[in-house]
Design an enzyme around this catalytic site. Structure first.
Site, PDB file in Angstrom:
ATOM      1  CE1 TYR A 118      -8.067  -7.987  -0.462  1.00 41.48           C
ATOM      2  CE2 TYR A 118      -6.880  -7.004   1.376  1.00 41.48           C
ATOM      3  CZ  TYR A 118      -7.271  -6.984   0.052  1.00 41.48           C
ATOM      4  OH  TYR A 118      -6.874  -5.972  -0.766  1.00 41.48           O
ATOM      5  CE1 TYR A 156     -13.537  12.023  -2.111  1.00 39.12           C
ATOM      6  CE2 TYR A 156     -11.482  12.892  -1.228  1.00 39.12           C
ATOM      7  CZ  TYR A 156     -12.588  13.022  -2.055  1.00 39.12           C
ATOM      8  OH  TYR A 156     -12.753  14.159  -2.805  1.00 39.12           O
ATOM      9  CG  HIS A 164      -1.994  -1.090   1.119  1.00 40.44           C
ATOM     10  ND1 HIS A 164      -3.025  -1.211   2.010  1.00 40.44           N
ATOM     11  CD2 HIS A 164      -2.134  -2.112   0.243  1.00 40.44           C
ATOM     12  CE1 HIS A 164      -3.756  -2.274   1.691  1.00 40.44           C
ATOM     13  NE2 HIS A 164      -3.217  -2.829   0.625  1.00 40.44           N
ATOM     14  CD  GLU A 188     -14.000   4.742  -1.852  1.00 41.77           C
ATOM     15  OE1 GLU A 188     -13.683   5.884  -1.479  1.00 41.77           O
ATOM     16  OE2 GLU A 188     -14.827   4.033  -1.246  1.00 41.77           O
TER      17      GLU A 188
HETATM   18  C1  HEC Z   1      -4.762  -9.012   0.145  1.00 38.02           C
HETATM   19  C2  HEC Z   1      -4.084  -9.755  -0.840  1.00 38.02           C
HETATM   20  C3  HEC Z   1      -3.954 -11.247  -0.636  1.00 38.02           C
HETATM   21  C4  HEC Z   1      -4.954 -12.173  -0.542  1.00 38.02           C
HETATM   22  C5  HEC Z   1      -6.456 -11.923  -0.608  1.00 38.02           C
HETATM   23  C6  HEC Z   1      -4.302 -13.457  -0.420  1.00 38.02           C
HETATM   24  N1  HEC Z   1      -2.952 -13.304  -0.443  1.00 38.02           N
HETATM   25 FE1  HEC Z   1      -1.555 -14.781  -0.306  1.00 38.02          FE
HETATM   26  N2  HEC Z   1      -0.086 -13.393  -0.255  1.00 38.02           N
HETATM   27  C7  HEC Z   1      -0.267 -12.037  -0.401  1.00 38.02           C
HETATM   28  C8  HEC Z   1       1.007 -11.380  -0.323  1.00 38.02           C
HETATM   29  C9  HEC Z   1       1.254  -9.885  -0.470  1.00 38.02           C
HETATM   30  C10 HEC Z   1       1.961 -12.402  -0.104  1.00 38.02           C
HETATM   31  C11 HEC Z   1       3.465 -12.225   0.086  1.00 38.02           C
HETATM   32  C12 HEC Z   1       4.229 -12.734  -1.062  1.00 38.02           C
HETATM   33  C13 HEC Z   1       4.103 -11.843  -2.245  1.00 38.02           C
HETATM   34  O1  HEC Z   1       4.386 -10.646  -2.139  1.00 38.02           O
HETATM   35  O2  HEC Z   1       3.698 -12.363  -3.301  1.00 38.02           O
HETATM   36  C14 HEC Z   1       1.247 -13.647  -0.092  1.00 38.02           C
HETATM   37  C15 HEC Z   1       1.839 -14.891   0.063  1.00 38.02           C
HETATM   38  C16 HEC Z   1       1.181 -16.084  -0.072  1.00 38.02           C
HETATM   39  C17 HEC Z   1       1.831 -17.376  -0.066  1.00 38.02           C
HETATM   40  C18 HEC Z   1       3.301 -17.600   0.106  1.00 38.02           C
HETATM   41  C19 HEC Z   1       4.021 -17.382  -1.200  1.00 38.02           C
HETATM   42  C20 HEC Z   1       5.498 -17.426  -1.093  1.00 38.02           C
HETATM   43  O3  HEC Z   1       6.132 -16.897  -2.008  1.00 38.02           O
HETATM   44  O4  HEC Z   1       6.039 -17.988  -0.132  1.00 38.02           O
HETATM   45  C21 HEC Z   1       0.853 -18.304  -0.256  1.00 38.02           C
HETATM   46  C22 HEC Z   1       1.035 -19.811  -0.335  1.00 38.02           C
HETATM   47  C23 HEC Z   1      -0.397 -17.594  -0.364  1.00 38.02           C
HETATM   48  N3  HEC Z   1      -0.165 -16.250  -0.249  1.00 38.02           N
HETATM   49  C24 HEC Z   1      -1.623 -18.195  -0.554  1.00 38.02           C
HETATM   50  C25 HEC Z   1      -2.838 -17.512  -0.512  1.00 38.02           C
HETATM   51  C26 HEC Z   1      -4.131 -18.160  -0.516  1.00 38.02           C
HETATM   52  C27 HEC Z   1      -4.341 -19.655  -0.638  1.00 38.02           C
HETATM   53  C28 HEC Z   1      -5.060 -17.177  -0.424  1.00 38.02           C
HETATM   54  C29 HEC Z   1      -6.555 -17.328  -0.327  1.00 38.02           C
HETATM   55  C30 HEC Z   1      -7.052 -18.219   0.678  1.00 38.02           C
HETATM   56  C31 HEC Z   1      -4.355 -15.912  -0.377  1.00 38.02           C
HETATM   57  N4  HEC Z   1      -3.018 -16.165  -0.421  1.00 38.02           N
HETATM   58  C32 HEC Z   1      -4.966 -14.673  -0.328  1.00 38.02           C
HETATM   59  C33 HEC Z   1      -1.457 -11.376  -0.589  1.00 38.02           C
HETATM   60  C34 HEC Z   1      -2.696 -11.972  -0.550  1.00 38.02           C
END
Ligand code: HEC
Length: 467
Positions: A358, A347, A243, A337
């Protein structure tokens, strides 16, 4: 019968419980869980996990743990209380399958697209970039492009030329890196400038970062810049890596507008005028503070603040007719938005929102409050809005004039919004499945250019036939 039935009952219960345990796959199929909870950040169909450079561990155990416990600093929500254990297992399997599938995601853009009323040729001007993040035209023959990984390019006559000598403290982590770029010519002096926004390491502690704005003199033969002047840092530095905002634009009033995200600290910054994150700031183009800024005479307020209560604004343009500044911002789950900015306006984030956390929990039931602005439009569900332009100019037919184009990171297309009296009356999906659309630019004749992540392309949309 030697054993009364009643004695067999406990055994039957044990057997049936065991059987029940083994056969309780999650009730919702994994792809559905993924689409509902994960795709907004990780892209459609788990593509984010194909050919991945794992940050938090590549084993099934590590993946399951991250999903359950989240990672606050990186901005990954914790799903332990939203999804059942079997749903977490199912979505873990789904991700491991994607990771093993080795199907790299490399969409080929279409060569032509048909909207409801127009046939448009799609020219691929650039490919092979990683994460093109910001674009701005110097003139009709030169386009500046940033890559989040920390590279600045100028595209001249179809050739990409690297501009060397970027700031050395670019924080390429999480959502951070080199972000937006703007070219500006000072008509009073004839001098030209290039501005960059980026997430900047805290001096002496690269674990912390803040959104920063710098500028340097520009001339058409520049290939290296050795001195950047720092105009602003959206303090305080934070340990989170998401962000940051940030878009930069000159308004019709000749002032410079900069959007700053709330750094994932929604209860600290957006409603607090004493800090810079979660605000849109307004400066004179040299970085000084305009005397008519709304909070200049309020003690303790950051004097560059123009509007507040923002979450993560990543789309901004100056309206060619009114000169007003339009922005959009990411909501959480729902509640992206669009706003037309006004001085001192609040806002509302996170006091009022149309979104949810989430993980599905309520942030607030309030969608309106006295003293807080209503958006011009909001998306439910969120499209992961990024980049925004208004269609304007001779290249486009009447039915497209004043339409908005907005990128969708989550659903990987370009959205066209038809407005009447500043109300959205129709929406259309263009460039379906093209990849994560990050930015949109318009040149002086109104031609439209679209930057797509992953595919690493810049596409030029050329209207060819009214249907
Ligand atoms: C708000 C945004 C967001 C949502 C919604 C979200 N993630 Fe993530 N997730 C991230 C971010 C940011 C990271 C940190 C790694 C990156 O920057 O890609 C991450 C990392 C991960 C990793 C580790 C990846 C790694 O490189 O080690 C996994 C596995 C993962 N997410 C699975 C999920 C799953 C399954 C869901 C849904 C149930 C989910 N995420 C929902 C933002 C999100």
């Amino acid at each position: 019968m030697r054993y009364p039935l009643i004695l067999l009952l406990p055994i039957a219960i044990v057997i049936s419980t065991l059987g029940w345990k083994e056969s309780t796959p999650s009730e919702t199929p994994a792809p559905e869980i993924y689409t509902r909870w994960c795709s907004s950040c990780h892209g459609q169909k788990g593509r984010d996990f194909v050919d991945r450079n794992w940050k938090l561990g590549s084993t099934e155990e590590a993946v399951r743990r991250v999903i359950k416990e989240g990672h606050e600093l990186l901005g990954m929500p914790a799903y332990g209380s939203t999804l059942t254990a079997s749903e977490i297992d199912a979505v873990t399997d789904f991700i491991m399958d994607q990771a093993a599938s080795k199907r790299g995601f490399n969409p080929t853009p279409p060569q032509q697209l048909e909207s409801s009323d127009l046939v448009i040729r799609v020219n691929t001007l650039v490919d092979g970039l990683q994460t093109p993040w910001g674009m701005d035209f110097v003139n009709d023959t030169t386009l500046l492009i940033t890559e989040r990984e920390g590279r600045l390019w100028k595209l001249v006559a179809g050739q990409l030329v690297a501009i060397e000598g970027l700031p050395e403290d670019i924080h390429v982590r999480g959502q951070g890196g080199l972000l937006d770029v703007m070219h500006w010519k000072d008509d009073a002096t004839g001098k030209e400038w290039v501005y960059l926004t980026y997430s900047k390491d805290r001096p002496g502690d690269a674990n912390q970062s803040a959104t920063a704005l710098v500028r340097a003199p520009w001339s058409s033969d520049v290939e290296s810049i050795d001195a950047w002047e720092e105009l602003f840092v959206a303090r305080p530095y934070e340990k989170t890596h998401h962000h940051y905002g940030s878009r930069v634009e000159i308004g019709g009033d000749g002032k410079l507008y900069l959007t700053c995200g709330e750094r994932g600290r929604r209860d600290v910054h957006p409603q607090n005028l004493a800090t810079s994150p979660g605000k849109v700031h307004r400066f004179n183009p040299d970085g000084s503070i305009p005397e008519d800024n709304p909070f200049v005479s309020q003690p303790d307020a950051v004097p560059s603040i123009w509007s507040w209560g923002h979450r993560n604004p990543q789309g901004m343009f100056r309206h060619p007719e009114t000169g007003t500044i339009w922005t959009h911002e990411h909501g959480p789950k729902g509640g992206d938005e669009i706003n037309i900015l006004g001085p001192g306006n609040n806002y509302g984030w996170p006091r009022i929102t149309f979104g949810r956390n989430y993980i599905g929990t309520i942030i607030t039931r309030d969608t309106a409050m006295v003293g807080m602005e209503q958006p011009l439009y909001y998306w439910l569900p969120s499209i992961g809005a990024c980049g925004m332009e208004v269609v304007y100019g001779d290249s486009w037919p009447d039915s497209w004039q004043n339409n908005l184009l907005v990128g969708s990171l989550s659903f990987e297309y370009l959205e066209r919004l038809h407005l009447e009296d500043n109300k959205v009356v129709a929406r259309e999906r263009l460039l379906e499945d093209v990849g994560r659309v990050r930015d949109i630019a318009r040149n002086s004749t109104g031609e439209v250019f679209v930057a797509v992540e992953g595919a690493g392309t810049v596409l030029h949309l050329e209207p060819i036939e009214i249907k």
